[in-house]
Scaffold this active site. Structure first.
Site, PDB file in Angstrom:
ATOM      1  N   SER A  69       2.191  -7.697   8.350  1.00 51.75           N
ATOM      2  CA  SER A  69       1.357  -6.666   8.152  1.00 51.75           C
ATOM      3  C   SER A  69       1.132  -5.922   6.885  1.00 51.75           C
ATOM      4  CB  SER A  69       1.672  -5.344   9.290  1.00 51.75           C
ATOM      5  OG  SER A  69       1.445  -5.693  10.569  1.00 51.75           O
TER       6      SER A  69
ATOM      7  N   LYS B 200      -2.458  -5.893   5.629  1.00 47.68           N
ATOM      8  CA  LYS B 200      -3.490  -4.893   5.573  1.00 47.68           C
ATOM      9  C   LYS B 200      -3.708  -4.259   4.402  1.00 47.68           C
ATOM     10  CE  LYS B 200      -2.150  -4.840  10.534  1.00 47.68           C
ATOM     11  NZ  LYS B 200      -1.164  -4.723  11.709  1.00 47.68           N
TER      12      LYS B 200
ATOM     13  N   SER C   4      -1.314   0.665  11.606  1.00 43.58           N
ATOM     14  CA  SER C   4      -1.103  -0.646  11.482  1.00 43.58           C
ATOM     15  C   SER C   4      -1.637  -1.443  12.533  1.00 43.58           C
ATOM     16  CB  SER C   4       0.196  -0.951  11.436  1.00 43.58           C
ATOM     17  OG  SER C   4       0.614  -2.343  10.894  1.00 43.58           O
TER      18      SER C   4
ATOM     19  N   LYS D  44       2.883  -0.108   2.560  1.00 41.13           N
ATOM     20  CA  LYS D  44       2.753  -0.525   3.783  1.00 41.13           C
ATOM     21  C   LYS D  44       3.973  -1.506   4.366  1.00 41.13           C
ATOM     22  CE  LYS D  44       0.252  -1.615   7.487  1.00 41.13           C
ATOM     23  NZ  LYS D  44       1.614  -1.620   8.206  1.00 41.13           N
TER      24      LYS D  44
END
Length: 383
Positions: free
Chosen positions: A57, A60, A122, A223
């Site tokens: 993730s 992202k 997320s 993140k």
């Protein structure tokens, strides 16, 4: 009193290690790790940092960055509304069992709401809705992500989707993630603030920010990521006393390990690494010997500033020397590049900076050259 050359060498050797030298004084259980100084972009520590890895993730960050760019170009606005497709809901919403914003088919969230869903929650569904609404399909959007990444110099990047979910060949290096963090902070500070939000609520569904570093002083992004095949990862950034450092770790075995190692790496980033800038005015170099000139030496200086960084434990191992490509022969003009300053540390590639003449030196006349030649013959040509 020490000669100027000795003063310079002693000062540099006891205080500095050159930019780019990556002393592996510490280690980490992460499979990939990077510490980067934000202001200069210098990589202070790297463990397989240039090797492409599965970002999960952390992808992202690029999804959001592309949307920021499109907003900046006027192709889309924060207030535009995009419709949630059944496919985005099924693959990225509650039915998927993955990270979600909690969207439902037919919802029409704004681009700003979707970005909050991407950055804070997320949400895989939020990524898919943005991708479909902007490019028509997630695959087309992923191609734009890769193209933009390469334009930005993130050459390890190859994105197959907007979410970071499993896909063969979906990779980016830890160093490029750190660079992407820097680009986000520098180019879009108005949106970077969202990475620091503790939670976000879409309708009646609230998701806390998963970034464990937000609990420590000065941390404000970015993140996390996790897949079975990649392990637990984190890109984090923090600022203390006006200095910002960014870390990237990946391949940890659990959330707890990610939190613990993220905090340790960030602490080390500030406590164990140092960075300075050496300007031409701040150092005095010894004069360089000139052959067949009206003067026997010429004063020299650094042509530009040097960024110096490294682990404090190895700073004393730095060595400096002036290297000339050839014997320096008159005539010389003021400002001519006459050689380079080379700084090295055991086991690390040398880093070089050009040095220039601070004064011009005219060539000897015929009689002067004859006398100099005779002198060289007498001394055995070792001048």
């Amino acid at each position: 009193m020490l000669p100027k050359a000795k003063i310079f060498s002693a000062m540099l050797a006891t205080a500095l290690i050159v930019s780019g030298a990556r002393a592996q004084i510490m280690d980490t259980p992460a499979s990939h790790a990077v510490i980067m100084d934000h202001a200069t972009g210098t990589i202070l520590f790297s463990k397989d940092g240039a090797e492409p890895m599965i970002p999960a993730s952390m992808t992202k960050m690029m999804t959001a960055y592309l949307v920021f760019e499109l907003i900046d170009r006027g192709e889309i606005s924060l207030t535009d509304r995009l419709t949630v497709s059944e496919d985005a809901w099924r693959r990225g919403g509650f039915p998927s069992g993955t990270s979600t914003m909690g969207l439902a088919p037919g919802d029409t969230p704004t681009v700003e709401e979707l970005l909050h869903g991407v950055i804070i929650m997320s949400g895989n569904d939020a990524c898919m809705v943005l991708a479909e609404g902007i490019s028509g399909s997630e695959e087309a959007f992923a191609r734009r992500m890769t193209a933009l990444a390469h334009e930005l110099g993130l050459n390890s990047a190859n994105f197959k989707n907007a979410t970071g979910l499993e896909a063969v060949g979906h990779v980016i290096s830890a160093e490029d993630l750190a660079k992407l963090a820097k680009l986000t902070i520098d180019n879009y500070p108005q949106y970077y603030e969202w990475y620091d939000m503790p939670s976000y609520t879409w309708r009646d569904y609230t998701q806390a920010n998963r970034n464990p570093l937000l609990e420590i002083p000065g941390a404000d992004g970015l993140k996390t990521g996790h897949l079975d095949e990649s392990g637990y990862g984190l890109t984090g950034s923090a600022i203390r006393d006006g200095i910002r450092r960014t870390i990237v770790i990946n391949g940890l075995e659990s959330k707890a390990a990610r939190a613990q190692e993220g905090e340790r790496m960030m602490r080390m980033a500030f406590q164990s690494y140092d960075l300075k800038v050496i300007t031409p005015e701040s150092v005095v170099l010894p004069e360089v010997k000139v052959w067949l000139g009206e003067r026997s030496t010429v004063p020299v200086s650094l042509a530009s500033q040097m960024t110096i960084a490294g682990h404090k434990a190895v700073l004393e191992k730095a060595k400096t020397e002036i290297v000339l490509d050839n014997a320096l022969e008159a005539p010389i003009k003021e400002g001519d590049t006459v050689g380079k300053l080379v700084v090295t540390i055991d086991g690390q590639p040398p880093v070089e900076a050009p040095i220039v003449a601070e004064a011009g030196v005219k060539k000897l006349g015929f009689f002067g050259r004859a006398v100099e030649g005779l002198s060289q013959m007498i001394s055995g040509g070792n001048g």
